[in-house]
Design a protein around this motif. Structure first.
Motif, PDB file in Angstrom:
ATOM      1  N   LYS A 249       0.823  -1.210   0.000  1.00 22.60           N
ATOM      2  CA  LYS A 249       0.000   0.000   0.000  1.00 22.60           C
ATOM      3  C   LYS A 249       0.859   1.262   0.000  1.00 22.60           C
ATOM      4  CE  LYS A 249      -4.163  -1.865   2.212  1.00 22.60           C
ATOM      5  NZ  LYS A 249      -5.042  -1.819   3.416  1.00 22.60           N
ATOM      6  N   ARG A 250       2.054   1.169   0.566  1.00 17.96           N
ATOM      7  CA  ARG A 250       2.923   2.352   0.640  1.00 17.96           C
ATOM      8  C   ARG A 250       3.644   2.628  -0.686  1.00 17.96           C
ATOM      9  NH1 ARG A 250       3.771   0.316   6.029  1.00 17.96           N
ATOM     10  NH2 ARG A 250       5.611  -0.877   5.371  1.00 17.96           N
ATOM     11  N   LYS A 251       3.571   1.701  -1.612  1.00 18.68           N
ATOM     12  CA  LYS A 251       4.244   1.863  -2.907  1.00 18.68           C
ATOM     13  C   LYS A 251       3.324   2.532  -3.916  1.00 18.68           C
ATOM     14  CE  LYS A 251       6.964  -2.427  -2.429  1.00 18.68           C
ATOM     15  NZ  LYS A 251       7.188  -3.762  -3.028  1.00 18.68           N
ATOM     16  N   GLN A 252       3.955   3.112  -4.941  1.00 16.00           N
ATOM     17  CA  GLN A 252       3.192   3.604  -6.081  1.00 16.00           C
ATOM     18  C   GLN A 252       2.606   2.399  -6.828  1.00 16.00           C
ATOM     19  OE1 GLN A 252       2.590   6.819  -6.761  1.00 16.00           O
ATOM     20  NE2 GLN A 252       3.823   7.462  -4.985  1.00 16.00           N
ATOM     21  N   LEU A 258       1.857  -6.927  -6.989  1.00 17.70           N
ATOM     22  CA  LEU A 258       0.583  -7.444  -7.465  1.00 17.70           C
ATOM     23  C   LEU A 258      -0.326  -6.304  -7.883  1.00 17.70           C
ATOM     24  CD1 LEU A 258      -0.104 -10.119  -4.672  1.00 17.70           C
ATOM     25  CD2 LEU A 258       0.841 -10.530  -6.951  1.00 17.70           C
ATOM     26  N   SER A 259      -1.282  -6.617  -8.716  1.00 17.81           N
ATOM     27  CA  SER A 259      -2.267  -5.620  -9.123  1.00 17.81           C
ATOM     28  C   SER A 259      -3.136  -5.252  -7.925  1.00 17.81           C
ATOM     29  CB  SER A 259      -3.145  -6.179 -10.249  1.00 17.81           C
ATOM     30  OG  SER A 259      -3.914  -7.270  -9.772  1.00 17.81           O
ATOM     31  N   SER A 263      -4.312  -7.656  -4.854  1.00 18.85           N
ATOM     32  CA  SER A 263      -3.959  -7.259  -3.487  1.00 18.85           C
ATOM     33  C   SER A 263      -5.192  -7.251  -2.588  1.00 18.85           C
ATOM     34  CB  SER A 263      -3.309  -5.879  -3.489  1.00 18.85           C
ATOM     35  OG  SER A 263      -2.041  -5.923  -4.121  1.00 18.85           O
ATOM     36  N   ASP A 264      -6.315  -6.765  -3.125  1.00 16.20           N
ATOM     37  CA  ASP A 264      -7.561  -6.787  -2.358  1.00 16.20           C
ATOM     38  C   ASP A 264      -7.998  -8.222  -2.079  1.00 16.20           C
ATOM     39  OD1 ASP A 264      -7.638  -4.051  -2.319  1.00 16.20           O
ATOM     40  OD2 ASP A 264      -8.988  -3.875  -4.050  1.00 16.20           O
ATOM     41  N   LYS A 300      -6.011 -19.272  -5.640  1.00 13.72           N
ATOM     42  CA  LYS A 300      -5.612 -19.666  -6.991  1.00 13.72           C
ATOM     43  C   LYS A 300      -5.270 -18.438  -7.839  1.00 13.72           C
ATOM     44  CE  LYS A 300      -8.278 -22.691  -8.925  1.00 13.72           C
ATOM     45  NZ  LYS A 300      -9.407 -23.284  -9.693  1.00 13.72           N
ATOM     46  N   GLU A 301      -6.089 -17.392  -7.699  1.00 16.12           N
ATOM     47  CA  GLU A 301      -5.833 -16.150  -8.446  1.00 16.12           C
ATOM     48  C   GLU A 301      -4.489 -15.542  -8.047  1.00 16.12           C
ATOM     49  OE1 GLU A 301      -7.557 -14.437 -10.742  1.00 16.12           O
ATOM     50  OE2 GLU A 301      -9.293 -15.764 -10.891  1.00 16.12           O
TER      51      GLU A 301
END
Length: 309
Positions: A249-252, A258-259, A263-264, A300-301
């Motif tokens: 979350k702290r990254k651009q 991960l997308s 990530s969600d 799996k995703e």
């Protein structure tokens, strides 16, 4: 419990029949090991003999809103009800099948239709949102030859191609599929770069789900994910999935591993699986089959995206 044609008597068998001249073909569809079990009854309602010639070819399709989709090919079983015994010179028994139908006689043949795991997954999708009806329609296509008026001057061989339809309730079909496979066992859909130890834990999560141990399945899913992140060098042995998410979350956006979508999804696994220290505070008592199924789908995703880079 049974289902007869369009009249529901119960949930485990479905019947249909078709008339081809003097030959009446009655069919029964139910669940077998790894797929459908199909029983055929051939009845000669005419005045002359009929002889059924093998092989009997059969294909089962599902009828969707956008057309038909292949499911499986039928294979004859050894459970035909009308058999005779023949003996070789060393007294080995050979079972032979007699499909000569005198007038008003009936003979039977049984078939299995094995549904491969990747097709079971597609078939399962029809029980959710791929068709609008509460039922799914299965189409059985048969092809075989029959000798009509057998033993008379007017005997004639005819190619018989009956098509029979079965209406199956979605929930019943879902129950059948769950009985055949845990359709998550599709290792071919995971990248080849997934480490073996990650795969082992992944399959243990699946086996737990298969056994109805949904809490254990969720915990193993979390373990699988933590091990995957560790093998990718994305966390240390002292870090957790939550630590990884916070770092992401702290990254651009263009610097994240991960997308945002995945990530969600990954965060959802942490929410479901980040328990287990004590029985009184593990928050897993309310985990349902749906929860565990969702967790494995998410896992799996994540594995697919994580090891495709």
């Amino acid at each position: 419990m049974k289902i007869y044609s369009n009249v529901k008597i119960g949930p485990f068998r479905i019947y249909n029949n078709i008339v081809t001249g003097p030959l009446i073909i009655a069919t029964q569809l139910t669940s077998g090991r790894g797929g459908f079990y199909i029983s055929l009854a051939f009845r000669n309602s005419g005045k002359n003999n009929v002889e059924i010639w093998f092989p009997i070819e059969g294909y089962l399709d599902i009828v969707g809103d956008n057309g038909h989709e292949y499911i499986c090919r039928t294979l004859e079983t050894i459970e035909a009800l009308e058999t005779t015994e023949a003996y070789t010179s060393n007294n080995n028994v050979i079972m032979t099948y007699d499909y000569f139908l005198a007038p008003n006689s009936t003979k039977y043949a049984n078939f299995i239709c094995i549904v491969e795991p990747y097709i079971a997954l597609r078939l399962y999708s029809y029980t959710t949102d791929r068709i609008s009806s509460d039922d799914v329609i299965l189409k059985l296509r048969l092809t075989f030859s029959a000798l009509f008026n057998a033993g008379t001057p007017s005997q004639k061989t005819i190619k018989v191609t009956p098509i029979l339809f079965f209406k199956v309730n979605k929930n019943l079909l879902k129950t059948w599929i769950n009985g055949w496979y845990t359709f998550y066992l599709e290792s071919e859909r995971l990248p080849d770069t997934v480490p073996p130890e990650v795969i082992v834990n992944y399959f243990e999560a699946i086996r737990s789900f298969n056994a109805g141990a949904y809490r254990a399945s969720v915990v193993m899913a979390r373990r699988t994910l933590e091990l995957a992140l560790l093998r990718k060098g994305l966390i240390t042995e002292k870090e957790t999935i939550g630590d990884f998410i916070q770092k992401e979350k702290r990254k651009q956006s263009n610097q994240r591993v991960l997308s945002d979508k995945v990530s969600d999804l990954l965060n959802a696994i942490r929410v479901f699986g980040n328990y287990g220290a004590h029985a009184w505070d593990d928050a897993l008592n309310d985990i349902t089959e749906h929860d565990a199924r969702l967790v494995i789908e998410i896992l799996k995703e994540v594995l697919t995206e994580l090891f495709s880079k």
